[in-house]
Design a protein around this motif. Structure first.
Motif, PDB file in Angstrom:
ATOM      1  N   SER A 153      75.506  18.343   1.002  1.00 63.31           N
ATOM      2  CA  SER A 153      74.766  17.127   1.307  1.00 63.31           C
ATOM      3  C   SER A 153      73.295  17.423   1.573  1.00 63.31           C
ATOM      4  O   SER A 153      72.896  18.561   1.839  1.00 63.31           O
ATOM      5  N   SER A 154      72.481  16.358   1.536  1.00 66.63           N
ATOM      6  CA  SER A 154      71.054  16.512   1.827  1.00 66.63           C
ATOM      7  C   SER A 154      70.833  16.999   3.250  1.00 66.63           C
ATOM      8  O   SER A 154      69.931  17.812   3.505  1.00 66.63           O
ATOM      9  N   SER A 155      71.643  16.518   4.180  1.00 70.08           N
ATOM     10  CA  SER A 155      71.491  16.960   5.571  1.00 70.08           C
ATOM     11  C   SER A 155      71.843  18.432   5.724  1.00 70.08           C
ATOM     12  O   SER A 155      71.205  19.150   6.504  1.00 70.08           O
ATOM     13  N   ASP A 156      72.837  18.904   4.968  1.00 67.88           N
ATOM     14  CA  ASP A 156      73.181  20.328   5.008  1.00 67.88           C
ATOM     15  C   ASP A 156      72.005  21.172   4.530  1.00 67.88           C
ATOM     16  O   ASP A 156      71.665  22.201   5.137  1.00 67.88           O
ATOM     17  N   ILE A 157      71.401  20.755   3.434  1.00 69.43           N
ATOM     18  CA  ILE A 157      70.262  21.497   2.889  1.00 69.43           C
ATOM     19  C   ILE A 157      69.121  21.518   3.894  1.00 69.43           C
ATOM     20  O   ILE A 157      68.545  22.572   4.183  1.00 69.43           O
ATOM     21  N   PHE A 158      68.800  20.350   4.445  1.00 71.31           N
ATOM     22  CA  PHE A 158      67.665  20.266   5.369  1.00 71.31           C
ATOM     23  C   PHE A 158      67.903  21.103   6.629  1.00 71.31           C
ATOM     24  O   PHE A 158      67.047  21.891   7.035  1.00 71.31           O
ATOM     25  N   ILE A 159      69.069  20.940   7.230  1.00 74.90           N
ATOM     26  CA  ILE A 159      69.357  21.658   8.475  1.00 74.90           C
ATOM     27  C   ILE A 159      69.448  23.160   8.233  1.00 74.90           C
ATOM     28  O   ILE A 159      68.843  23.970   8.947  1.00 74.90           O
ATOM     29  N   GLY A 160      70.207  23.555   7.203  1.00 71.56           N
ATOM     30  CA  GLY A 160      70.397  24.976   6.938  1.00 71.56           C
ATOM     31  C   GLY A 160      69.105  25.679   6.578  1.00 71.56           C
ATOM     32  O   GLY A 160      68.799  26.758   7.096  1.00 71.56           O
ATOM     33  N   GLU A 161      68.312  25.068   5.682  1.00 71.61           N
ATOM     34  CA  GLU A 161      67.079  25.720   5.236  1.00 71.61           C
ATOM     35  C   GLU A 161      66.005  25.709   6.326  1.00 71.61           C
ATOM     36  O   GLU A 161      65.238  26.675   6.452  1.00 71.61           O
ATOM     37  N   THR A 162      65.955  24.642   7.113  1.00 66.66           N
ATOM     38  CA  THR A 162      64.971  24.595   8.194  1.00 66.66           C
ATOM     39  C   THR A 162      65.265  25.662   9.240  1.00 66.66           C
ATOM     40  O   THR A 162      64.383  26.448   9.616  1.00 66.66           O
ATOM     41  N   ILE A 163      66.505  25.719   9.707  1.00 62.54           N
ATOM     42  CA  ILE A 163      66.852  26.694  10.745  1.00 62.54           C
ATOM     43  C   ILE A 163      66.774  28.116  10.200  1.00 62.54           C
ATOM     44  O   ILE A 163      66.208  29.016  10.833  1.00 62.54           O
ATOM     45  N   GLY A 164      67.336  28.344   9.026  1.00 65.29           N
ATOM     46  CA  GLY A 164      67.335  29.689   8.457  1.00 65.29           C
ATOM     47  C   GLY A 164      65.937  30.215   8.201  1.00 65.29           C
ATOM     48  O   GLY A 164      65.636  31.377   8.505  1.00 65.29           O
ATOM     49  N   THR A 165      65.057  29.362   7.654  1.00 64.71           N
ATOM     50  CA  THR A 165      63.695  29.809   7.378  1.00 64.71           C
ATOM     51  C   THR A 165      62.911  29.993   8.672  1.00 64.71           C
ATOM     52  O   THR A 165      62.075  30.904   8.781  1.00 64.71           O
ATOM     53  N   ALA A 166      63.164  29.155   9.657  1.00 62.51           N
ATOM     54  CA  ALA A 166      62.500  29.322  10.955  1.00 62.51           C
ATOM     55  C   ALA A 166      62.851  30.669  11.573  1.00 62.51           C
ATOM     56  O   ALA A 166      61.977  31.380  12.094  1.00 62.51           O
TER      57      ALA A 166
END
Length: 262
Positions: free
Chosen positions: A2-15
């Motif tokens: 889902s879009s929320s999975d992409i946003f949450i995962g990539e935001t936290i992982g990249t941070a």
């Protein structure tokens, strides 16, 4: 996914990636840090562990791209839908900026001590011991904590170096799935981290190996915005190279994969 999975995962992982990667640069650079002058090996290992940690955190949520060049390569390969690419990019950039702010927060006192120290800034002091800012140079050596820069400023060479280094990274990621069991075992993230260390040791000398557009652009934006004394400029004249170079590298890696391995 889902879009929320992409946003949450990539935001936290990249941070997390930028927090730990920028953190090792701060540790090696800033005055009064326990790791001061630990050297290039510490930086390359730190960035490798940063990739490993970010990838393990976000792998099960968003696939742990953490890098627009990787997203581009996977889109060319056909694994990632092109429609999802913009969301990956935005999430990664947002996460990178968060990570850079967290580096500043973690080393706040060290930034202040470093950038107000006359030995670092080259400033003179007045009769009351106050720093004469007019005599200070444009910057202390802190931009390198946030973003990359070349040792020899040559546009073509710098761009080619980033393209080559990123091609190696993304091609290694794309071909991991060709080895049976690597993805299932979860060892893929460890192998990618080791590739990042190898790139840093072998190809990092000329430009500081951005190999990731948001790793450079997000923290560079934060450097420009943070209220750091004597921080100097953010070198926007160079900033396009660690963005364009890795994106081209991702495209080249995706094309090579389709030609040689698909």
């Amino acid at each position: 996914m889902s879009s929320s999975d992409i946003f949450i995962g990539e935001t936290i992982g990249t941070a997390v990636l930028i927090l730990l990667g920028g953190g090792v640069c701060a540790a090696v650079t800033l005055k009064r840090s326990k790791a001061l002058n630990a050297g290039w090996l510490a930086i390359t290992l730190g960035w490798g562990f940063a990739v490993l940690t970010g990838a393990y955190i976000s792998g099960g949520v968003s696939g742990a791209h953490l890098n627009p060049a990787v997203t581009i390569g996977l889109a060319v390969q056909g694994t990632t839908p092109w429609a999802d690419v913009p969301l990956y990019f935005v999430s990664q950039l947002f996460g990178a900026m968060i990570g850079a702010v967290l580096v500043w927060a973690s080393y706040y006192g060290h930034f202040q001590a470093h950038l107000t120290d006359p030995e670092i800034t080259g400033a003179t002091t007045g009769q009351e011991g106050m720093i004469d800012k007019a005599s200070a140079p444009a910057a202390g050596p802190v931009l390198g904590i946030f973003s990359t820069g070349p040792e020899i400023r040559n546009t073509v060479q710098n761009l080619v170096t980033e393209v080559i280094a990123t091609t190696v990274l993304v091609l290694a990621i794309l071909t991991l799935g060709l080895t049976k069991g690597v993805g299932v075992s979860g060892i893929g993230a460890l192998l990618v981290a080791l590739v990042v260390v190898g790139i840093g040791l072998s190809l990092g000398g000329p430009t500081g190996y951005a190999i990731n557009p948001v790793r450079d652009l997000g923290p560079r934006i934060v450097h420009a915005l943070l209220p750091l004394p004597n921080k100097g400029g953010s070198d926007w004249g160079y900033a396009w190279i660690p963005v364009v170079g890795p994106l081209l590298g991702g495209l080249v890696a995706g094309g090579l994969y389709q030609l040689a391995f698909a």
